[in-house]
Design a protein around this motif. Structure first.
Motif, short mmCIF file in Angstrom:
data_model
loop_
_atom_site.label_atom_id
_atom_site.label_comp_id
_atom_site.label_asym_id
_atom_site.label_seq_id
_atom_site.Cartn_x
_atom_site.Cartn_y
_atom_site.Cartn_z
N GLU A 74 0.83 -1.20 0.00
CA GLU A 74 0.00 0.00 0.00
C GLU A 74 0.87 1.26 0.00
O GLU A 74 2.00 1.24 0.50
N SER A 75 0.32 2.36 -0.48
CA SER A 75 1.08 3.62 -0.54
C SER A 75 1.39 4.18 0.84
O SER A 75 2.21 5.08 0.97
N ALA A 76 0.80 3.61 1.88
CA ALA A 76 1.08 4.06 3.25
C ALA A 76 2.55 3.81 3.63
O ALA A 76 3.06 4.45 4.56
N VAL A 77 3.24 2.90 2.92
CA VAL A 77 4.65 2.63 3.22
C VAL A 77 5.57 3.70 2.64
O VAL A 77 6.76 3.72 2.96
N LEU A 78 5.03 4.55 1.79
CA LEU A 78 5.84 5.58 1.12
C LEU A 78 6.07 6.79 2.03
O LEU A 78 5.26 7.06 2.92
N PRO A 79 7.16 7.53 1.78
CA PRO A 79 7.31 8.82 2.47
C PRO A 79 6.09 9.69 2.17
O PRO A 79 5.46 9.56 1.11
N ARG A 80 5.76 10.58 3.09
CA ARG A 80 4.54 11.39 3.00
C ARG A 80 4.39 12.07 1.64
O ARG A 80 3.33 12.01 1.02
N ASP A 81 5.44 12.75 1.15
CA ASP A 81 5.35 13.46 -0.13
C ASP A 81 5.09 12.50 -1.28
O ASP A 81 4.29 12.79 -2.17
N CYS A 82 5.74 11.35 -1.26
CA CYS A 82 5.56 10.36 -2.33
C CYS A 82 4.15 9.78 -2.30
O CYS A 82 3.52 9.59 -3.34
N ALA A 83 3.65 9.50 -1.10
CA ALA A 83 2.28 8.98 -0.97
C ALA A 83 1.28 10.02 -1.49
O ALA A 83 0.30 9.66 -2.17
N ALA A 84 1.54 11.30 -1.22
CA ALA A 84 0.65 12.36 -1.70
C ALA A 84 0.69 12.45 -3.23
O ALA A 84 -0.34 12.68 -3.87
N ILE A 85 1.86 12.26 -3.82
CA ILE A 85 1.98 12.28 -5.28
C ILE A 85 1.21 11.11 -5.89
O ILE A 85 0.47 11.28 -6.86
N VAL A 86 1.37 9.93 -5.32
CA VAL A 86 0.65 8.75 -5.82
C VAL A 86 -0.85 8.99 -5.72
O VAL A 86 -1.60 8.72 -6.66
N ALA A 87 -1.32 9.53 -4.59
CA ALA A 87 -2.75 9.80 -4.42
C ALA A 87 -3.24 10.82 -5.44
O ALA A 87 -4.33 10.65 -6.02
N LEU A 88 -2.46 11.86 -5.70
CA LEU A 88 -2.82 12.87 -6.69
C LEU A 88 -2.95 12.25 -8.07
O LEU A 88 -3.92 12.48 -8.78
N VAL A 89 -1.96 11.45 -8.45
CA VAL A 89 -1.95 10.83 -9.78
C VAL A 89 -3.12 9.85 -9.92
O VAL A 89 -3.81 9.82 -10.94
N GLU A 90 -3.37 9.05 -8.88
CA GLU A 90 -4.48 8.10 -8.92
C GLU A 90 -5.82 8.84 -8.95
O GLU A 90 -6.75 8.43 -9.66
N GLY A 91 -5.93 9.93 -8.21
CA GLY A 91 -7.16 10.74 -8.23
C GLY A 91 -7.39 11.36 -9.59
O GLY A 91 -8.53 11.42 -10.08
N ASP A 92 -6.32 11.84 -10.21
CA ASP A 92 -6.42 12.40 -11.56
C ASP A 92 -6.94 11.36 -12.54
O ASP A 92 -7.84 11.61 -13.32
N ALA A 93 -6.38 10.15 -12.47
CA ALA A 93 -6.79 9.07 -13.38
C ALA A 93 -8.24 8.67 -13.12
O ALA A 93 -9.01 8.45 -14.06
N ALA A 94 -8.63 8.59 -11.84
CA ALA A 94 -10.00 8.22 -11.50
C ALA A 94 -11.00 9.25 -12.02
O ALA A 94 -12.13 8.91 -12.38
N GLY A 95 -10.56 10.50 -12.10
CA GLY A 95 -11.42 11.57 -12.61
C GLY A 95 -11.33 11.74 -14.11
O GLY A 95 -11.85 12.71 -14.65
#
Length: 162
Positions: A86-107
């Motif tokens: 899960e992205s929870a294992v990533l450093p905070r900034d990296c997890a935020a980038i993954v969430a942004l990219v996944e949110g962009d794709a979902a939208g």
């Protein structure tokens, strides 16, 4: 006695000559700025390459490699993605980038660029911070978390779940 039209023509010529001088100066300054920005970008890349190389030295922990180069422990550790991670294992900034990219794709978005990442992370607007976001995104690509279908355009890795 000079005519009014002659005086105005002389003023016009002087103003045009000054404008041309300023345009030439502006071109010189813009070239110098571009050169300085490129030098800063190359230095940042070189620093990261040295940190990566030192991190591969047997017996040298990553934090020592970073401190050997910069005196500050700023290396971003990104584990390789594998199914179930899960992205929870990533450093905070990296997890935020993954969430942004996944949110962009979902939208239905077309991908995310470093400038959007920088803004999403709440970082000040600067080329250096944009470069830092790009570096993190590229590290996420290298480790299998994201894909980069076109240069600078980041999307979720195909087939990556969670």
């Amino acid at each position: 006695m000079p005519s009014v039209v002659g005086l105005l023509e002389e003023r016009e010529r002087a103003a045009l000559a000054r404008a041309e001088e300023l345009r030439a100066e502006l071109e010189r300054v813009q070239a110098a700025v571009a050169e300085a920005e490129e030098a800063a970008r190359r230095a940042a890349v070189a620093r990261e390459e040295v940190v990566d190389a030192l991190a591969g030295v047997p017996g040298m922990p990553d934090t020592e490699a970073v401190e050997a180069v910069s005196g500050v422990a700023s290396r971003v550790e990104v584990p390789r993605w594998h199914r179930g991670l899960e992205s929870a294992v990533l450093p905070r900034d990296c997890a935020a980038i993954v969430a942004l990219v996944e949110g962009d794709a979902a939208g239905g978005g077309r991908g995310v660029r470093a400038r959007q990442m920088r803004g999403h992370l709440g970082w000040q607007a600067s080329d250096a911070r944009e470069q830092a976001a790009r570096f993190r995104a590229k590290r996420l690509v290298e480790r299998g978390w994201l894909s980069e279908e076109r240069p600078g355009l980041f999307k979720p890795r195909p087939g990556r779940a969670g």
